[in-house]
Design a protein around this motif. Structure first.
Motif, mmCIF file in Angstrom:
data_model
loop_
_atom_site.group_PDB
_atom_site.id
_atom_site.type_symbol
_atom_site.label_atom_id
_atom_site.label_comp_id
_atom_site.label_asym_id
_atom_site.label_seq_id
_atom_site.Cartn_x
_atom_site.Cartn_y
_atom_site.Cartn_z
ATOM 1 N N THR A 1 0.842 -1.203 0.000
ATOM 2 C CA THR A 1 0.000 0.000 0.000
ATOM 3 C C THR A 1 0.873 1.246 0.000
ATOM 4 O OG1 THR A 1 -1.855 -1.086 1.039
ATOM 5 C CG2 THR A 1 -1.687 1.270 1.408
ATOM 6 N N SER B 1 -7.104 -7.134 8.444
ATOM 7 C CA SER B 1 -6.951 -8.010 7.271
ATOM 8 C C SER B 1 -5.802 -7.582 6.373
ATOM 9 C CB SER B 1 -8.247 -7.989 6.455
ATOM 10 O OG SER B 1 -8.588 -6.636 6.162
ATOM 11 N N SER C 1 -1.719 -6.068 5.407
ATOM 12 C CA SER C 1 -0.353 -6.566 5.558
ATOM 13 C C SER C 1 0.126 -6.421 7.007
ATOM 14 C CB SER C 1 0.554 -5.787 4.607
ATOM 15 O OG SER C 1 1.894 -5.989 4.920
ATOM 16 N N SER D 1 -13.276 -5.466 6.678
ATOM 17 C CA SER D 1 -14.525 -5.478 5.911
ATOM 18 C C SER D 1 -15.081 -6.905 5.882
ATOM 19 C CB SER D 1 -14.301 -4.938 4.501
ATOM 20 O OG SER D 1 -13.303 -5.690 3.869
ATOM 21 N N ASN E 1 -13.367 -10.066 4.412
ATOM 22 C CA ASN E 1 -12.156 -10.607 5.041
ATOM 23 C C ASN E 1 -12.380 -11.176 6.433
ATOM 24 O OD1 ASN E 1 -10.373 -10.092 2.897
ATOM 25 N ND2 ASN E 1 -10.343 -7.923 3.429
HETATM 26 N N1 LIG Z 1 6.311 2.033 9.375
HETATM 27 C C1 LIG Z 1 5.096 2.487 9.157
HETATM 28 O O1 LIG Z 1 4.638 3.392 9.828
HETATM 29 C C2 LIG Z 1 4.276 1.865 8.067
HETATM 30 C C3 LIG Z 1 4.788 0.802 7.344
HETATM 31 C C4 LIG Z 1 4.000 0.240 6.350
HETATM 32 C C5 LIG Z 1 2.714 0.756 6.111
HETATM 33 N N2 LIG Z 1 2.265 1.819 6.812
HETATM 34 C C6 LIG Z 1 0.900 2.350 6.594
HETATM 35 O O2 LIG Z 1 -0.018 1.554 7.360
HETATM 36 C C7 LIG Z 1 -1.265 1.443 6.667
HETATM 37 C C8 LIG Z 1 -1.637 -0.028 6.471
HETATM 38 O O3 LIG Z 1 -0.659 -0.631 5.635
HETATM 39 P P1 LIG Z 1 -0.838 -2.114 5.085
HETATM 40 O O4 LIG Z 1 0.371 -2.388 4.274
HETATM 41 O O5 LIG Z 1 -1.218 -3.044 6.203
HETATM 42 O O6 LIG Z 1 -2.092 -1.879 4.117
HETATM 43 P P2 LIG Z 1 -3.080 -2.964 3.486
HETATM 44 O O7 LIG Z 1 -2.424 -4.294 3.396
HETATM 45 O O8 LIG Z 1 -3.640 -2.357 2.257
HETATM 46 O O9 LIG Z 1 -4.258 -3.069 4.568
HETATM 47 C C9 LIG Z 1 -5.177 -2.020 4.763
HETATM 48 C C10 LIG Z 1 -6.132 -2.393 5.906
HETATM 49 O O10 LIG Z 1 -6.985 -1.271 6.184
HETATM 50 C C11 LIG Z 1 -8.340 -1.691 6.107
HETATM 51 N N3 LIG Z 1 -9.136 -0.574 5.592
HETATM 52 C C12 LIG Z 1 -9.092 -0.046 4.339
HETATM 53 N N4 LIG Z 1 -9.950 0.983 4.242
HETATM 54 C C13 LIG Z 1 -10.538 1.112 5.462
HETATM 55 C C14 LIG Z 1 -11.522 1.992 6.002
HETATM 56 N N5 LIG Z 1 -12.068 2.927 5.255
HETATM 57 N N6 LIG Z 1 -11.878 1.832 7.312
HETATM 58 C C15 LIG Z 1 -11.315 0.865 8.080
HETATM 59 N N7 LIG Z 1 -10.365 -0.003 7.615
HETATM 60 C C16 LIG Z 1 -9.998 0.126 6.324
HETATM 61 C C17 LIG Z 1 -8.345 -2.894 5.190
HETATM 62 O O11 LIG Z 1 -9.425 -3.705 5.530
HETATM 63 P P3 LIG Z 1 -10.331 -4.480 4.432
HETATM 64 O O12 LIG Z 1 -9.452 -4.765 3.232
HETATM 65 O O13 LIG Z 1 -10.801 -5.712 5.129
HETATM 66 O O14 LIG Z 1 -11.407 -3.520 4.097
HETATM 67 C C18 LIG Z 1 -7.027 -3.562 5.563
HETATM 68 O O15 LIG Z 1 -7.178 -4.358 6.715
HETATM 69 C C19 LIG Z 1 -1.081 2.192 5.339
HETATM 70 O O16 LIG Z 1 -1.595 3.489 5.513
HETATM 71 C C20 LIG Z 1 0.426 2.228 5.145
HETATM 72 O O17 LIG Z 1 0.844 3.319 4.368
HETATM 73 C C21 LIG Z 1 2.994 2.355 7.802
#
Ligand SMILES: NC(=O)c1ccc[n+]([C@@H]2O[C@H](COP(=O)([O-])OP(=O)(O)OC[C@H]3O[C@@H](n4cnc5c(N)ncnc54)[C@H](OP(=O)(O)O)[C@@H]3O)[C@@H](O)[C@H]2O)c1
Length: 191
Positions: free
Chosen positions: A41, A161, A163, A184, A187
């Motif tokens: 993401t 759900s 990463s 959601s 998942n």
């Molecule tokens: N070191 C750091 O600080 C770091 C490192 C990596 C990533 N991040 C950030 O952390 C976030 C998550 O990353 P990821 O890689 O785990 O992303 P990901 O794999 O795309 O997962 C996104 C998650 O958010 C949920 N989601 C999406 N839209 C939503 C909404 N409107 N309301 C509630 N939940 C929602 C999804 O649930 P469903 O699919 O079930 O809807 C899924 O569980 C991103 O913003 C990314 O940029 C931060």
């Protein structure tokens, strides 16, 4: 060597296969033949230039040269080691994290031997190993180092759900927490 490069923000079409210079190692670095990397993401957000605030780092109008190759995590095999490298040797299978260093969508990558890199567990494939680095290490860092998670606590994982979320659920359970995951409907079974 080949690399996937983006020179303007936009949809996936901005990603292009190009020839770029193969990196050369310094004394304390290893050269790795990249076997697998991921599309996260965070990569997609960077490709789109999301958010506007992040463009302070990435470049306002177009991505700066140093961020034009995406990819924050990868796995591969060490091909060469610098004169001063002690921890790794050619032939070692590793997985590694670049974070905002990015640049993993390439055939070869240099890493400092003290960088975020470890031998790949033998029971994991290259593809599995490349995909656990960012999500798992982010979840572990925030739960353990920042939140100081303790046995018996109630933990809510929002985005369970994803990463980071799938690892956060498992790591929180490992530390003995009672976990509630939010995702959601599609998942729910996974979570
Ligand atoms: N070191 C750091 O600080 C770091 C490192 C990596 C990533 N991040 C950030 O952390 C976030 C998550 O990353 P990821 O890689 O785990 O992303 P990901 O794999 O795309 O997962 C996104 C998650 O958010 C949920 N989601 C999406 N839209 C939503 C909404 N409107 N309301 C509630 N939940 C929602 C999804 O649930 P469903 O699919 O079930 O809807 C899924 O569980 C991103 O913003 C990314 O940029 C931060």
């Amino acid at each position: 060597m080949k690399a996937i490069v983006y020179q303007k923000y936009g949809q996936p079409e901005v990603l292009q296969l190009k020839d770029v210079e193969k990196p050369t190692i310094k004394d304390n670095e290893v050269l790795i033949r990249v076997y697998a990397t991921t599309v996260t993401t965070a990569d997609c957000m960077m490709r789109r230039g999301d958010t506007l605030l992040s463009r302070i780092l990435l470049g306002f109008i177009t991505p700066r040269k140093k961020y034009q190759i995406l990819g924050t995590e990868f796995s591969g095999t060490i091909e060469a080691a610098g004169n001063k490298v002690k921890k790794f040797k050619p032939g070692d299978e590793i997985y590694a994290f670049r974070g905002f260093g990015t640049g993993c969508y390439t055939e070869y990558k240099c890493m400092n031997e003290n960088g975020s890199m470890a031998l790949k567990p033998r029971n994991m494939t290259f593809i599995e190993a490349a995909s656990v680095v960012d999500g798992a290490s982010t979840a572990l860092f925030f739960l353990k180092e920042k939140a100081n998670i303790k046995q018996g606590q109630n933990v809510l994982i929002n985005g369970a759900s994803g990463s980071i979320g799938t690892f956060a659920v498992q790591i929180a359970k490992y530390f003995g927490a009672t976990v509630t995951g939010v995702c959601s409907t599609n998942n729910m079974e996974l979570v």
